[in-house]
Structures are given as C-alpha cells and as structure tokens.
Write a protein that holds these residues in place. Sequence first.
Motif, PDB file in Angstrom:
ATOM      1  N   GLU A 198       3.737  15.495   3.425  1.00  0.00           N
ATOM      2  CA  GLU A 198       3.674  16.943   3.636  1.00  0.00           C
ATOM      3  C   GLU A 198       3.241  17.253   5.070  1.00  0.00           C
ATOM      4  OE1 GLU A 198       4.652  19.255   1.674  1.00  0.00           O
ATOM      5  OE2 GLU A 198       4.693  18.425  -0.353  1.00  0.00           O
ATOM      6  N   ARG A 199       2.256  16.528   5.553  1.00  0.00           N
ATOM      7  CA  ARG A 199       1.787  16.749   6.932  1.00  0.00           C
ATOM      8  C   ARG A 199       2.880  16.411   7.942  1.00  0.00           C
ATOM      9  NH1 ARG A 199      -3.010  14.450   4.736  1.00  0.00           N
ATOM     10  NH2 ARG A 199      -2.508  12.383   5.609  1.00  0.00           N
ATOM     11  N   PRO A 248       0.834  -1.210   0.000  1.00  0.00           N
ATOM     12  CA  PRO A 248       0.000   0.000   0.000  1.00  0.00           C
ATOM     13  C   PRO A 248       0.868   1.260   0.000  1.00  0.00           C
ATOM     14  CG  PRO A 248      -0.770  -1.582   1.644  1.00  0.00           C
ATOM     15  CD  PRO A 248       0.547  -2.081   1.157  1.00  0.00           C
ATOM     16  N   ALA A 249       0.446   2.247  -0.756  1.00  0.00           N
ATOM     17  CA  ALA A 249       1.219   3.483  -0.889  1.00  0.00           C
ATOM     18  C   ALA A 249       0.859   4.478   0.215  1.00  0.00           C
ATOM     19  CB  ALA A 249       0.968   4.108  -2.249  1.00  0.00           C
ATOM     20  N   ILE A 250       1.844   5.279   0.600  1.00  0.00           N
ATOM     21  CA  ILE A 250       1.612   6.411   1.496  1.00  0.00           C
ATOM     22  C   ILE A 250       1.423   7.643   0.607  1.00  0.00           C
ATOM     23  CG2 ILE A 250       2.480   7.739   3.446  1.00  0.00           C
ATOM     24  CD1 ILE A 250       2.138   4.773   4.064  1.00  0.00           C
ATOM     25  N   PRO A 251       0.278   8.330   0.690  1.00  0.00           N
ATOM     26  CA  PRO A 251       0.060   9.487  -0.196  1.00  0.00           C
ATOM     27  C   PRO A 251       1.063  10.602   0.074  1.00  0.00           C
ATOM     28  CG  PRO A 251      -1.994   8.778   0.858  1.00  0.00           C
ATOM     29  CD  PRO A 251      -0.883   8.045   1.543  1.00  0.00           C
ATOM     30  N   LEU A 269       9.937  10.615   6.919  1.00  0.00           N
ATOM     31  CA  LEU A 269       9.628  11.998   6.555  1.00  0.00           C
ATOM     32  C   LEU A 269       9.423  12.202   5.059  1.00  0.00           C
ATOM     33  CD1 LEU A 269      11.945  14.063   8.906  1.00  0.00           C
ATOM     34  CD2 LEU A 269       9.475  14.364   8.665  1.00  0.00           C
ATOM     35  N   VAL A 270      10.280  11.597   4.235  1.00  0.00           N
ATOM     36  CA  VAL A 270      10.197  11.890   2.792  1.00  0.00           C
ATOM     37  C   VAL A 270      10.342  10.657   1.905  1.00  0.00           C
ATOM     38  CG1 VAL A 270      11.029  14.263   3.078  1.00  0.00           C
ATOM     39  CG2 VAL A 270      12.678  12.428   2.622  1.00  0.00           C
ATOM     40  N   ILE A 309      13.511   9.062  -5.566  1.00  0.00           N
ATOM     41  CA  ILE A 309      12.531   8.213  -4.895  1.00  0.00           C
ATOM     42  C   ILE A 309      11.756   8.978  -3.828  1.00  0.00           C
ATOM     43  CG2 ILE A 309      13.993   7.356  -3.005  1.00  0.00           C
ATOM     44  CD1 ILE A 309      12.794   4.571  -3.536  1.00  0.00           C
ATOM     45  N   ALA A 310      12.261  10.119  -3.394  1.00  0.00           N
ATOM     46  CA  ALA A 310      11.577  10.923  -2.365  1.00  0.00           C
ATOM     47  C   ALA A 310      10.146  11.220  -2.788  1.00  0.00           C
ATOM     48  CB  ALA A 310      12.339  12.211  -2.101  1.00  0.00           C
ATOM     49  N   ALA A 311       9.250  11.253  -1.805  1.00  0.00           N
ATOM     50  CA  ALA A 311       7.819  11.356  -2.096  1.00  0.00           C
ATOM     51  C   ALA A 311       7.331  12.784  -2.262  1.00  0.00           C
ATOM     52  CB  ALA A 311       7.029  10.667  -0.988  1.00  0.00           C
TER      53      ALA A 311
END
Length: 454
Positions: A28-29, A20-23, A58-59, A92-94
């Motif tokens: 950001e939050r 499952p992905a983390i949005p 964090l990222v 790869i950072a989100a």
Amino acid sequence: MKIELKSIPLPHFDFPRDIPAIPAEEYERRISALLEAANADWVLVYADREHAANLTWLVNYDPRFEEGLLVLGRGGQRTLIVGNEGMGYAPIAAVPLDLALCQTFSLNSQPRSTAPRLKDVLAKAGLRQGQSASLVGWKYLEPAETDDPTAPAFIPAFLVDVVRSLLGPFGKITDGTALLMHPENGLRNLNSADQIAAFEWAARNTSAAVFSILTGARPGMTEMDAIQLMRYAGQPMTMHPILVSGKGDINGLRSPGNRVIEHGDAISAGLGYWGSLCCRAGMMLDQPDEAFIEQIAAPYFRVIATWFSTIRMGVPGGELFQAVADAFAGSGLHSMLNPGHLTSYEEWTSSPIRPGSPEKVRSGMVFQSDIIPTPLPAGWLMNCEDTLAIADGALRAELAARHPQLWERIQSRRQLMTSALGIPLAAEVLPLTDGTAYLPPFWLASSLVCTVSS
C-alpha cells in the motif's frame, strides 16, 4: 595491498525454504509513494514475462505467460488488466485490485470475443480527454540518448498510442519509469527491512547453490551433471543459470551443455533468484597455479577488497568507480561493465557506479558486487559476485528487531570478511550471500581462498 592464499574453512551454506513475507501494508505504501511521485492523473505500469519486476514490486503480481497492466488513479482507482490466463493467476496480488480482462494481452489465437480492445478497457477504468498519465516501462532513456527523455520509451507503442488516443491533444503523457528505477532516487532501489529479508532468503539460496556446484563439480562430469548440484527447488530466477567450462576461448554466458569437464579447465557457475545473484569462476585444479595467481587472482581480489572497503553510505558512484579503476591499474585488466550495480526482482535494476557519477549510495540499496575482469587470457576465468545491502543505523536496528536470525547471519558474514579475509567494512555494509567475497581460485582446493594479508 598484498593478496595471498590461505586455507579458511568453508562457510556454512543452506537452502532455506520459508521465504519472509512482505506485509500488505508495505505494498500500500509503495502504491501511494508512486502516485505521489508521478504527480499525474494516472499511472500505468506495464509488465510481461521478461519485464515483470516493477509490477511484482508494486503488487506482487508477475505475468506468467502474457502482458499485464496496472492502472492507478488519483481517486483510488486500482485496476489490473490481464489476458485470459492472467485472470486465474491475479489473486496472487497482495492488495485489493479491480480485475479487468483485455484479451489483446492473451496469446495469439486464444479466445478474443469477450474483451478484445484495450481502448475500451482503459476508457472504462476512467481515462479521459485532457488528463495526464505517467507510463512505467522496463527501462528509460537518458538525455544523451534521445531528444525527448520525457517521452515513454521502453513501453509497447501500441499501449502508448491507445493512451494518447484516450487523453487527446490536450492530454499529457510522460515516462515514469525512472520514478521506480533511477539509480539514486528510484523508489524500488530503496528497500525496507522486510524486502531486504526476502532478498537475503534468495541470497542464501543462490550462494548455497553456487558453492554446491563449486565444491561438488569434478573432472569427468558433464556440465549438465554439475549444474544439477544447484538443487533447484522452483525459486523464481533473474537470469538463465550459467555453467561453462573449457580450454581456449570460452563463452562465459552460455547455458550448460554435454561437454565433459576436464582437469585444468577454466570453469564458471552463476545463478540468480529474485533479489540476488551469486557467481564464482576459477580453474579446475587441485594445486595453485602461480602464474594464474600472479596475473589474475591476486589483482582481481585486490579489486574485490577495494570495492567492499570503499562502498558506504554517501559515497558518490563515480568515486567507487575510480577506486576500482585505480585498483586494477597495472594489471592489464578492467571491469567489463559497471563495477557493481543495484539488483532487485531483476538481475540489474540500474547503477550509480559509473565514471564521474554524482549519484550517491543510500540506505536501503541492495547491490550486486558484479566486477567482471577483462580481457582474460584464453583458458582462464575468474569471477566473484555476491549480494549486499546498505543500511543506516535505523534500518539496521529494524532488521535486528524484526529479523533477529537474519541479523545474526549478517554479523557472522561480516566477521568472516573482516577477520578471516582481511577486508574492512563500513558499519552499513550488510553481506547477504553466505560466503560473501570467499573466493577459491582452484575448485579442487575449495578451502584455499584469496585474502588480504595484514
């Protein structure tokens, strides 16, 4: 509490592949929450291969070969500082980040002619005289351990010195690690529905791997033969995989070797992926050993059942610690370390479960039920470690709505624990590993498990 062995069919285990992905909005939050909690001009989060969890959370960037440093500023500055090899991996950072090269972070003898000095990179990012900075490392010191718990501790001295030189004599540097890792209030220990879903994916993989070993290992195999039953598929790990066997004194933390597993051996298998760890230990026997049941398995499972039936939202960690101590009383055993701890992108984040602790169990926490019995007689091993989440009504509703199949699996696991194993659970206790608390003491009779007798 009476413990007895019963034949209970093995739960269903599988190896899920689609994590499952983390949005991006959640990352950001997280950044905003850390900046607000730090109350400093700058937050600098250090990471390396062995200490990547804070930066990953964090990222979604985990340094693969070298160091990394995330620099966050009140004005919206976000700079990820990496070495040569990190430059290629950084996408790869989100979330969007400014990328800066510091070749001091690169490995020895790699090119350093482009950007060798960390001081220059941080100055360009905006650090100035008289400002304040909160530095986040991989551990922090408590008041009993140091004269100044506000001073950065588990962060490279080189980095602290560079930051101090930039901020000058009127600048302020503090250790911000507890903002993420404190056992009650750390931001990273209060997980969202999507993060719990990602950790449940890891928990399913770890439990499937461990039970594949438990049900497939046989006398005549080497330890290396047996560990291959874990069906490793590249998942990021939180620990070195463990498979040990033997008679007499056994080093329970070593890696598998070429030793041939024998009938009557003590044996243990443990594995951890990001967000979960599962372990089982017992005896390579096909028939119950009454002495082992009476002296080890029954007293230990009494503790496991007590732990699961005691943990709930709002319970102080000291109360849970004492419940475990009382359950061990008279057995000659105790928990080697904290009886249970928080887990995340590393195996052990921190733990509110310690003597006299007022730190309370909160919604969003993910625990590892890590109760290692000691001292064990030579030639005997026993262990049962699983992963669970704590979720209040709102978080449970969100999990059910956003991840309905996960929610069905949780209900099935709770049914196994309460009805088949006889362990009552608070509504907020969500088992994440398949087969949570399913403990076969004798690996050649793997459906014969410990239960609480009614």
